[in-house]
Design a protein around this motif. Structure first.
Motif, short mmCIF file in Angstrom:
data_model
loop_
_atom_site.label_atom_id
_atom_site.label_comp_id
_atom_site.label_asym_id
_atom_site.label_seq_id
_atom_site.Cartn_x
_atom_site.Cartn_y
_atom_site.Cartn_z
N VAL A 1 0.84 -1.20 0.00
CA VAL A 1 0.00 0.00 0.00
C VAL A 1 0.87 1.25 0.00
N LEU A 2 1.91 1.26 0.84
CA LEU A 2 2.82 2.39 0.88
C LEU A 2 3.55 2.54 -0.44
N ASP A 3 3.97 1.42 -1.02
CA ASP A 3 4.68 1.47 -2.29
C ASP A 3 3.79 2.01 -3.41
N ALA A 4 2.52 1.57 -3.41
CA ALA A 4 1.58 2.07 -4.41
C ALA A 4 1.36 3.57 -4.25
N TYR A 5 1.35 4.04 -2.99
CA TYR A 5 1.18 5.47 -2.72
C TYR A 5 2.35 6.28 -3.26
N LEU A 6 3.54 5.68 -3.25
CA LEU A 6 4.74 6.39 -3.70
C LEU A 6 4.86 6.44 -5.22
N GLY A 7 3.98 5.76 -5.94
CA GLY A 7 3.97 5.87 -7.38
C GLY A 7 4.49 4.64 -8.11
N PRO A 8 4.43 4.66 -9.45
CA PRO A 8 4.76 3.49 -10.26
C PRO A 8 6.24 3.13 -10.30
N THR A 9 7.12 3.96 -9.74
CA THR A 9 8.54 3.58 -9.71
C THR A 9 8.80 2.46 -8.70
N ALA A 10 7.90 2.24 -7.77
CA ALA A 10 7.94 1.13 -6.81
C ALA A 10 9.27 1.04 -6.06
N PRO A 11 9.67 2.09 -5.34
CA PRO A 11 10.96 2.06 -4.65
C PRO A 11 11.02 1.06 -3.50
N ILE A 12 9.92 0.87 -2.79
CA ILE A 12 9.92 -0.07 -1.67
C ILE A 12 10.01 -1.50 -2.20
N LEU A 13 9.29 -1.78 -3.27
CA LEU A 13 9.37 -3.10 -3.88
C LEU A 13 10.79 -3.38 -4.37
N TYR A 14 11.45 -2.35 -4.86
CA TYR A 14 12.84 -2.50 -5.31
C TYR A 14 13.75 -2.89 -4.14
N LEU A 15 13.63 -2.20 -3.03
CA LEU A 15 14.45 -2.51 -1.86
C LEU A 15 14.12 -3.89 -1.31
N LEU A 16 12.83 -4.24 -1.33
CA LEU A 16 12.43 -5.57 -0.87
C LEU A 16 13.01 -6.65 -1.77
N ALA A 17 12.97 -6.42 -3.08
CA ALA A 17 13.52 -7.39 -4.03
C ALA A 17 15.02 -7.57 -3.83
N ILE A 18 15.73 -6.47 -3.60
CA ILE A 18 17.17 -6.55 -3.36
C ILE A 18 17.45 -7.34 -2.07
N SER A 19 16.71 -7.04 -1.03
CA SER A 19 16.91 -7.73 0.25
C SER A 19 16.65 -9.23 0.13
N VAL A 20 15.56 -9.58 -0.54
CA VAL A 20 15.23 -10.99 -0.74
C VAL A 20 16.30 -11.67 -1.58
N ALA A 21 16.77 -10.99 -2.63
CA ALA A 21 17.77 -11.58 -3.51
C ALA A 21 19.08 -11.85 -2.79
N VAL A 22 19.52 -10.90 -1.97
CA VAL A 22 20.78 -11.08 -1.24
C VAL A 22 20.68 -12.25 -0.28
N ARG A 23 19.56 -12.36 0.41
CA ARG A 23 19.36 -13.50 1.31
C ARG A 23 19.32 -14.81 0.52
N MET A 24 18.68 -14.80 -0.64
CA MET A 24 18.60 -16.00 -1.46
C MET A 24 19.98 -16.43 -1.95
N VAL A 25 20.81 -15.46 -2.32
CA VAL A 25 22.17 -15.77 -2.76
C VAL A 25 22.91 -16.51 -1.64
N TRP A 26 22.77 -16.02 -0.41
CA TRP A 26 23.46 -16.63 0.72
C TRP A 26 22.98 -18.06 0.93
N GLU A 27 21.66 -18.28 0.86
CA GLU A 27 21.13 -19.62 1.07
C GLU A 27 21.49 -20.57 -0.07
N LEU A 28 21.42 -20.08 -1.31
CA LEU A 28 21.79 -20.91 -2.45
C LEU A 28 23.27 -21.27 -2.41
N ALA A 29 24.11 -20.31 -2.05
CA ALA A 29 25.54 -20.58 -1.94
C ALA A 29 25.81 -21.63 -0.87
N GLY A 30 25.00 -21.62 0.20
CA GLY A 30 25.14 -22.64 1.23
C GLY A 30 24.77 -24.02 0.72
#
Length: 296
Positions: A21-50
């Motif tokens: 909801v907050l991300d939608a309020y901030l507009g179509p650039t989706a900055p919160i979704l971007y940060l969430l995607a980066i955070s999830v990806a970094v954690r996934m890299v760590w788990e996959l590397a393990g």
């Protein structure tokens, strides 16, 4: 276990809705979704590397490539600003495809620089390419649901993915434990049954159709839903893809000799264990939204 699944869903889903909801309020650039995607990806890299520790992938290189790939995917949306990017899938995914190619060149080139003896390089190349694809490209395709139906309906599409996969997961577990006898894939996931899979697909279909029927007017009063039968089929297809995603992630865990990808959450394992279904089903949902008249 069912209680834990319901409890985690009760905690995570409202939190995700608040962020969206907050991300939608901030507009179509989706900055919160971007940060969430980066955070999830970094954690996934760590788990996959393990999981792929024996292949010795570079965590640092994989993180740089995955973050670069997701950032490249977002650049057109950042540049488009409040006007929003064209809904064309080829235009939206073009930068990430180019970034994927460049990252692959970097991964290959690094092998040339560190080469000392012939053993191990093919395994490492395969592991790093898998991490780039799984933690990078699948996230890019899944997050593209934010724009595939237009800026206003982005979280309607993303919500349908979450509803389909999580409704299927809960129903599959509950009905499988209660009534399931025949195993779906005993060597990969002994707890999954054919009965549970059938009920998972049914639950995904009904819950997704109900979500689209109820939520579409909240996002846009002008949007017209596709026919009920199409919504039911869409939910079933995404639910089926969610089951496949869970089994595919099990391949990685079994090959590594592990029950869970990590110990992030009691009863669930790692982040990979939590998002394996929506991550695999995301591109399937994206193609459905792109080529089927789910919402007009």
């Amino acid at each position: 276990m069912l209680g834990r699944r319901l409890l985690v869903s009760a905690l995570l889903i409202p939190g995700a809705i608040g962020l969206f909801v907050l991300d939608a309020y901030l507009g179509p650039t989706a900055p919160i979704l971007y940060l969430l995607a980066i955070s999830v990806a970094v954690r996934m890299v760590w788990e996959l590397a393990g999981l792929l520790r024996s292949e010795q992938p570079s965590v640092t290189l994989s993180n740089l490539c995955v973050v670069g790939l997701i950032t490249a995917h977002w650049i057109p949306h950042f540049l488009a600003g409040e006007e929003g990017l064209s809904r064309s899938l080829s235009e939206a995914m073009g930068p990430s495809a180019l970034a994927y190619t460049l990252c692959l060149l970097v991964i290959l080139s690094r092998r040339a620089f560190v080469y000392r003896e012939p053993t191990g390089h093919l395994a490492t190349l395969g592991a790093e390419t898998l991490i780039l694809s799984y933690a990078g490209m699948l996230i890019c395709a899944t997050t593209q649901l934010r724009w595939v139906a237009g800026a206003d309906l982005g979280y309607l599409a993303l919500g349908s993915l979450v509803i389909a996969t999580k409704a299927g997961d809960i129903a599959g577990y509950a009905f499988g434990r209660a009534f399931g006898r025949s195993k779906l894939a005993p060597r990969l996931s002994p707890g999954k049954t054919k009965t549970g899979a059938v009920w998972a697909i049914v639950a995904s279909s009904i819950a997704t159709a109900a979500w689209l029927h109820w939520a579409t007017p909240l996002f846009s009063a002008d949007a017209a839903l596709g026919p009920w039968w199409l919504l039911l089929i869409y939910g079933a297809v995404v639910g089926l893809a969610g089951i496949a995603g869970d089994l595919c992630e099990s391949v990685l865990k079994r090959a590594a000799g592990k029950k869970d990808a990590a110990d992030l959450m009691p009863g669930f394992g790692g982040l990979l264990d939590l998002i394996d279904s929506p991550l695999y089903a995301g591109p399937v949902a994206l193609f459905c939204w792109e080529f089927l008249p789910i919402v007009n």
